[in-house]
Design a protein around this motif. Structure first.
Motif, PDB file in Angstrom:
ATOM      1  N   UNK A 213      -1.432   7.775  -6.069  1.00  6.99           N
ATOM      2  CA  UNK A 213      -1.590   7.098  -4.790  1.00  6.99           C
ATOM      3  C   UNK A 213      -0.340   6.277  -4.509  1.00  6.99           C
ATOM      4  N   UNK A 214      -0.005   6.163  -3.243  1.00 12.19           N
ATOM      5  CA  UNK A 214       1.135   5.346  -2.826  1.00 12.19           C
ATOM      6  C   UNK A 214       0.633   4.327  -1.810  1.00 12.19           C
ATOM      7  N   UNK A 215       0.973   3.056  -2.038  1.00 12.88           N
ATOM      8  CA  UNK A 215       0.489   1.982  -1.180  1.00 12.88           C
ATOM      9  C   UNK A 215       1.665   1.201  -0.595  1.00 12.88           C
ATOM     10  N   UNK A 216       1.596   0.866   0.685  1.00 18.46           N
ATOM     11  CA  UNK A 216       2.672   0.092   1.307  1.00 18.46           C
ATOM     12  C   UNK A 216       2.673  -1.351   0.843  1.00 18.46           C
ATOM     13  N   UNK A 217       3.858  -1.893   0.680  1.00 17.94           N
ATOM     14  CA  UNK A 217       4.004  -3.293   0.326  1.00 17.94           C
ATOM     15  C   UNK A 217       4.734  -4.034   1.425  1.00 17.94           C
ATOM     16  N   UNK A 218       5.589  -4.943   1.017  1.00 20.82           N
ATOM     17  CA  UNK A 218       6.337  -5.773   1.965  1.00 20.82           C
ATOM     18  C   UNK A 218       7.146  -4.911   2.935  1.00 20.82           C
ATOM     19  N   UNK A 219       7.014  -5.220   4.210  1.00 18.06           N
ATOM     20  CA  UNK A 219       7.828  -4.608   5.277  1.00 18.06           C
ATOM     21  C   UNK A 219       7.649  -3.095   5.418  1.00 18.06           C
ATOM     22  N   UNK A 220       6.518  -2.561   4.957  1.00 18.69           N
ATOM     23  CA  UNK A 220       6.204  -1.148   5.166  1.00 18.69           C
ATOM     24  C   UNK A 220       5.117  -1.051   6.235  1.00 18.69           C
ATOM     25  N   UNK A 221       5.435  -0.445   7.362  1.00 19.58           N
ATOM     26  CA  UNK A 221       4.488  -0.305   8.468  1.00 19.58           C
ATOM     27  C   UNK A 221       4.186   1.179   8.662  1.00 19.58           C
ATOM     28  N   UNK A 222       2.925   1.530   8.623  1.00 18.10           N
ATOM     29  CA  UNK A 222       2.518   2.921   8.777  1.00 18.10           C
ATOM     30  C   UNK A 222       2.114   3.230  10.215  1.00 18.10           C
ATOM     31  N   UNK A 223       2.573   4.354  10.708  1.00 16.60           N
ATOM     32  CA  UNK A 223       2.148   4.879  12.010  1.00 16.60           C
ATOM     33  C   UNK A 223       2.145   3.778  13.070  1.00 16.60           C
TER      34      UNK A 223
END
Length: 455
Positions: free
Chosen positions: A122-132
């Motif tokens: 699994x890959x999860x967004x952290x700091x400053x990662x904005x999805x779609x």
């Protein structure tokens, strides 16, 4: 913080130790003088040879371990990172291992055949990662967590990991309702969290909410820095959900009879910490339900063990294994110390609280065991009823299948890595460098378990 190439001397440390405030604080400290010796441990000190064993010993070990790494993302924002989390399941055939050990030279290819591995990533967004079209990193993380649970499944036609989680969530809402709800995870909404299942809309903002928001893992996100703690807690939570998911999947397949020869081993304690610690109580309820069902078929409790390889408990074990003269190996081999709440609070983690140690986080009991090889181990054995959970006492029957646990640890202890066991080493290696990604592999593992137990 020093400049590059600048090194501190010992002078600042000397000044700290000579500080009047430090000395004053030291004079106020409680000094613990342990009165426990091997001769005064009494009935909570047990020997493996004196314990009853089950008629059917487990010869298949299913080890579960996770791994998480942070990686920088190049998206034009400083500090952008994501977390890569893997959960590995490794099945080890003890019968085949025992057969190979009889040979003077073990064929590496045949030895590899004693293990089958499956890994979910699994890959999860952290700091400053904005999805779609999400508005911030936190909402991106919430969506990613929901989607990851939704897409992971052991068997192609079975329930998803999200289904397993939502089953546990229903138990929480029905049996352990919260008096004070947390705030909504949506920025700008000051109302209490609105619970629901699947993906649904917030009644106040119209923005999406998810059933997994109840884990509150998003609260751990650091929007302006690294998120190692967040990803570590996600990994730990997924490990425990994966265990329940496996057991529920076997139940739905009608394979509970296969569990009589399988031992489940997890890296770390049988516990859930931090924001998702409410899972502890509901996992306890679900494990008891499944255990009761399979026990009617198999006659014995499930064998579920966690292993703590370091930390305060292990350090204390090392202390009591060392005499006042500094001689190591005071603790007899193939012997165990069954821990009570009183012993823990008096000797390991000081507390005068009336609440038992680990009541809100653990679903298993700790003990110390010195293996036949001399390795010191801190196993945590799952409990399945209130009597086993009562830590005011430490009787043999309060530690599930204690004789089987000790016998199994003697077989699995690692000579390569101290205070660990070989299945967890294999699971950790698979989680760190996953080579067997995908659910199909686990279906093969499940088939292996079923075929073995039908022999």
């Amino acid at each position: 913080m020093s400049f590059e190439g600048e090194f501190a001397s010992y002078e600042p440390l000397r000044r700290v130790l000579d500080s009047a405030k430090i000395k004053a604080l030291q004079n106020r400290m409680r000094i613990h003088k342990s009165e426990e010796t091997l001769d005064t441990l009494g009935e909570i000190f047990v020997h493996e040879k004196d314990l009853p064993k089950s008629k059917v010993q487990p010869d298949l070990i299913l080890a579960i371990d996770g791994s998480c790494h942070t990686a920088k993302a190049v998206n034009g924002f400083p500090g952008a990172e994501f977390g890569y989390v893997t959960i590995a399941s490794v099945l080890i055939d003890l019968k085949l291992v025992t057969q190979l050990q009889k040979d003077d030279f073990i064929d590496p290819k045949k030895f590899r055949e004693t293990e089958k591995a499956s890994t979910i990533e699994s890959v999860f967004p952290g700091c400053n990662i904005i999805l779609d079209s999400e508005k911030c990193a936190k909402s991106s993380l919430r969506r990613a967590l929901f989607e990851e649970l939704k897409c992971n499944v052991i068997f192609s036609e079975g329930e998803s990991l999200l289904d397993t989680y939502e089953h546990l969530f229903r138990i929480k809402r029905e049996r352990f309702p919260e008096r004070n709800l947390p705030h909504s995870p949506i920025d700008g909404v000051d109302e209490d969290m609105t619970y629901g299942y699947g993906e649904y809309n917030c009644p106040y903002s119209g923005e999406p909410l998810f059933s997994t928001d109840a884990l509150r893992l998003h609260e751990l996100m650091n929007p302006g820095g690294s998120n190692g703690e967040l990803f570590g807690q996600i990994m730990s939570t997924l490990e425990k959900l994966w265990l329940v998911h496996i057991l529920r999947s076997f139940e739905k397949k009608g394979w509970l009879s296969t569990l009589r020869r399988v031992a489940f081993v997890m890296d770390g304690p049988l516990a859930v910490f931090s924001t998702s610690s409410w899972l502890t109580k509901v996992i306890e309820v679900e494990l008891k339900r499944i255990n009761d069902l399979q026990k009617r078929i198999n006659g014995d409790d499930l064998l579920i063990v966690g292993l703590e390889k370091s930390g305060t408990f292990f350090n204390h074990f090392t202390d009591i294994d060392t005499s006042k003269d500094g001689v190591i190996d005071e603790f007899p081999k193939q012997s165990g110390l069954l821990l009570t709440d009183h012993y823990i609070k008096r000797n390991i983690i000081f507390s005068e609280s009336a609440k038992p140690y680990g009541q809100d986080t653990y679903f298993g009991r700790k003990l110390f065991y010195k293996a036949k090889s001399g390795q010191k181990l801190v196993p945590v054995v799952a409990w399945f009823n209130e009597a086993q959970k009562d830590t005011t006492t430490a009787n043999i029957n309060q530690f599930t299948r204690l004789g089987d646990v000790m016998s199994l640890l003697d077989q699995l202890v690692s000579n390569r890595y101290p205070n660990s066991i070989s299945p967890l080493i294999s699971a950790h290696a698979e989680a760190a460098i996953p080579l067997n990604l995908g659910k199909r592999i686990f279906e093969d593992i499940a088939r292996e378990i079923r075929e073995r137990t039908e022999e």
